[in-house]
Design a protein around this motif. Structure first.
Motif, mmCIF file in Angstrom:
data_model
loop_
_atom_site.group_PDB
_atom_site.id
_atom_site.type_symbol
_atom_site.label_atom_id
_atom_site.label_comp_id
_atom_site.label_asym_id
_atom_site.label_seq_id
_atom_site.Cartn_x
_atom_site.Cartn_y
_atom_site.Cartn_z
ATOM 1 N N UNK A 160 0.829 -1.212 0.000
ATOM 2 C CA UNK A 160 0.000 0.000 0.000
ATOM 3 C C UNK A 160 0.864 1.263 0.000
ATOM 4 N N UNK A 161 1.936 1.224 0.762
ATOM 5 C CA UNK A 161 2.838 2.385 0.810
ATOM 6 C C UNK A 161 3.450 2.626 -0.567
ATOM 7 N N UNK A 162 3.916 1.563 -1.196
ATOM 8 C CA UNK A 162 4.540 1.719 -2.520
ATOM 9 C C UNK A 162 3.530 2.184 -3.568
ATOM 10 N N UNK A 163 2.323 1.684 -3.488
ATOM 11 C CA UNK A 163 1.283 2.120 -4.443
ATOM 12 C C UNK A 163 0.910 3.586 -4.240
ATOM 13 N N UNK A 164 1.133 4.101 -3.053
ATOM 14 C CA UNK A 164 0.764 5.494 -2.765
ATOM 15 C C UNK A 164 1.843 6.501 -3.176
ATOM 16 N N UNK A 165 3.002 6.025 -3.598
ATOM 17 C CA UNK A 165 4.075 6.931 -4.018
ATOM 18 C C UNK A 165 3.681 7.535 -5.362
ATOM 19 N N UNK A 166 3.600 8.856 -5.450
ATOM 20 C CA UNK A 166 3.196 9.503 -6.702
ATOM 21 C C UNK A 166 4.176 9.215 -7.842
ATOM 22 N N UNK A 167 3.638 9.152 -9.049
ATOM 23 C CA UNK A 167 4.462 8.865 -10.227
ATOM 24 C C UNK A 167 5.609 9.850 -10.392
ATOM 25 N N UNK A 168 5.375 11.119 -10.086
ATOM 26 C CA UNK A 168 6.450 12.113 -10.254
ATOM 27 C C UNK A 168 7.592 11.865 -9.266
ATOM 28 N N UNK A 169 7.286 11.341 -8.089
ATOM 29 C CA UNK A 169 8.326 11.013 -7.114
ATOM 30 C C UNK A 169 9.132 9.815 -7.613
#
Length: 108
Positions: free
Chosen positions: A49-58
């Motif tokens: 869940x944490x990894x899925x929440x990382x924004x694409x721009x980050x």
């Protein structure tokens, strides 16, 4: 760190570190926050869940930083000014203890 970790860096994988207390290689020469994601141990079950929440721009910013970073942790032959050998020498220089050399200093 293992060979696998370095291989992952070299192919552009963003390291995901699940650890509270860890000393990164070359951490005094490079800010690992630019190229990795660090998750507290107590939140390990939330990793996906944490990894899925990382924004694409980050993710893209970390990948670009990683592309610039990984050559500096690679061992080149012959050695180059910006390779792992020189980073290790900087780390050793930083860690060496103060020692005053003198003809009147003796030890066994």
């Amino acid at each position: 760190w293992t060979l696998r970790a370095y291989q992952a860096l070299m192919v552009g994988c963003i390291p995901v570190i699940i650890a509270d207390e860890i000393e990164f290689p070359y951490e005094n020469s490079f800010d690992w926050r630019q190229v990795s994601i660090k998750i507290p141990e107590k939140r390990h079950l939330e990793t996906i869940d944490i990894l899925r929440s990382v924004p694409d721009d980050v993710v893209e910013r970390k990948r670009k930083a990683l592309a610039k970073f990984w050559p500096s942790v690679a061992w080149k032959k012959p050695a180059a000014d910006d390779d792992a050998f020189h980073l290790v020498m900087k780390e050793l220089e930083r860690k060496k203890r103060g020692f005053k050399s003198s003809t009147f200093t003796f030890w066994k």
